[in-house]
Design a protein around this motif. Structure first.
Motif, PDB file in Angstrom:
ATOM      1  N   SER A  59      49.548  38.283  32.344  1.00 59.32           N
ATOM      2  CA  SER A  59      48.474  38.903  33.119  1.00 59.32           C
ATOM      3  C   SER A  59      48.781  38.794  34.609  1.00 59.32           C
ATOM      4  O   SER A  59      49.270  37.770  35.071  1.00 59.32           O
ATOM      5  N   VAL A  62      43.689  36.988  37.288  1.00 60.07           N
ATOM      6  CA  VAL A  62      42.713  36.127  36.626  1.00 60.07           C
ATOM      7  C   VAL A  62      41.392  36.857  36.804  1.00 60.07           C
ATOM      8  O   VAL A  62      40.985  37.133  37.935  1.00 60.07           O
ATOM      9  N   THR A  64      37.361  36.854  36.118  1.00 63.68           N
ATOM     10  CA  THR A  64      36.195  36.061  35.721  1.00 63.68           C
ATOM     11  C   THR A  64      34.925  36.800  36.119  1.00 63.68           C
ATOM     12  O   THR A  64      34.948  37.707  36.952  1.00 63.68           O
ATOM     13  N   VAL A  88      37.419  30.820  38.384  1.00 64.41           N
ATOM     14  CA  VAL A  88      38.864  31.064  38.565  1.00 64.41           C
ATOM     15  C   VAL A  88      39.585  29.720  38.640  1.00 64.41           C
ATOM     16  O   VAL A  88      40.587  29.498  37.946  1.00 64.41           O
ATOM     17  N   LEU A  91      39.786  28.064  35.231  1.00 64.47           N
ATOM     18  CA  LEU A  91      40.821  28.625  34.355  1.00 64.47           C
ATOM     19  C   LEU A  91      42.199  28.098  34.733  1.00 64.47           C
ATOM     20  O   LEU A  91      43.010  27.753  33.873  1.00 64.47           O
ATOM     21  N   ILE A  92      42.460  28.034  36.024  1.00 63.22           N
ATOM     22  CA  ILE A  92      43.746  27.518  36.493  1.00 63.22           C
ATOM     23  C   ILE A  92      43.866  26.036  36.145  1.00 63.22           C
ATOM     24  O   ILE A  92      44.918  25.571  35.697  1.00 63.22           O
ATOM     25  N   LEU A 159      46.934  36.251  39.871  1.00 60.48           N
ATOM     26  CA  LEU A 159      47.346  35.014  39.225  1.00 60.48           C
ATOM     27  C   LEU A 159      48.392  34.272  40.048  1.00 60.48           C
ATOM     28  O   LEU A 159      48.312  33.053  40.210  1.00 60.48           O
ATOM     29  N   THR A 162      46.793  32.376  42.828  1.00 56.82           N
ATOM     30  CA  THR A 162      46.004  31.278  42.311  1.00 56.82           C
ATOM     31  C   THR A 162      46.895  30.098  41.953  1.00 56.82           C
ATOM     32  O   THR A 162      46.599  28.949  42.289  1.00 56.82           O
TER      33      THR A 162
END
Length: 176
Positions: A59, A62, A64, A88, A91-92, A159, A162
């Motif tokens: 991906s 990210v 959200t 975010v 998730l990371i 991504l 991030t």
């Protein structure tokens, strides 16, 4: 409108699904903020970014979503955006912990060391959220609920940026 939707949809099935979601949101009373793109374009952009993959099949963004409710629309909006940023970072955080635990397990690191690395990553979540800076919502809608406003946002954060923010935070952590 149909041309806009079709340009984002890859197939007739996706176009049908997109139209169905737009009708559902409108039926539930969701509207876009004044001056923003139409709901169809905002939603199509979110879906497009969710499907976007790089050359390795990973991906690119990210994605959200978050909601907030307040008596003032701008307050609900700011809260929803902040909640999305936290999502975010969460998730990371989860991804980093999984990768680090797998790498450390493969290296046969002691369980207490593995737990301290996981804790370090968890502690960096707030710093990662700060490093993300302002996150521009790709979808931003609201509806009135009595005297309050409910705001829903979707953010699509690159991504790569991030992960770089997370790496920077971990590398600069004084407890390393």
């Amino acid at each position: 409108l149909l041309t806009t939707l079709f340009s984002f949809a890859q197939s007739d099935a996706q176009l049908k699904e997109l139209k169905k979601e737009i009708k559902r949101l409108e039926k539930e009373g969701w509207v876009t903020f004044p001056g923003s793109l139409p709901l169809s374009e905002q939603l199509a952009t979110v879906w497009q970014k969710q499907r976007l993959k790089d050359e390795r099949g990973m991906s690119v963004f990210v994605v959200t979503d978050a909601q907030a409710t307040a008596n003032v629309k701008s307050v609900a909006e700011a809260q929803a955006i902040e909640f999305a940023k936290i999502a975010v970072a969460g998730l990371i955080e989860s991804a980093l912990i999984s990768v680090m635990e797998a790498n450390l397990s493969n290296a046969r690191i002691a369980k207490d060391e593995l737990q301290s690395v996981s804790e370090l990553v968890r502690q960096t979540k707030n710093t990662i959220t700060t490093r993300l800076g302002y996150v521009e919502p790709v979808l931003k809608i609201y509806r009135q609920q009595g005297n309050a406003y409910e705001v829903s946002v979707h953010v699509c954060y690159p991504l790569k940026q991030t992960v770089e923010a997370a790496k920077s935070v971990i590398a600069n952590n004084p407890s390393n």
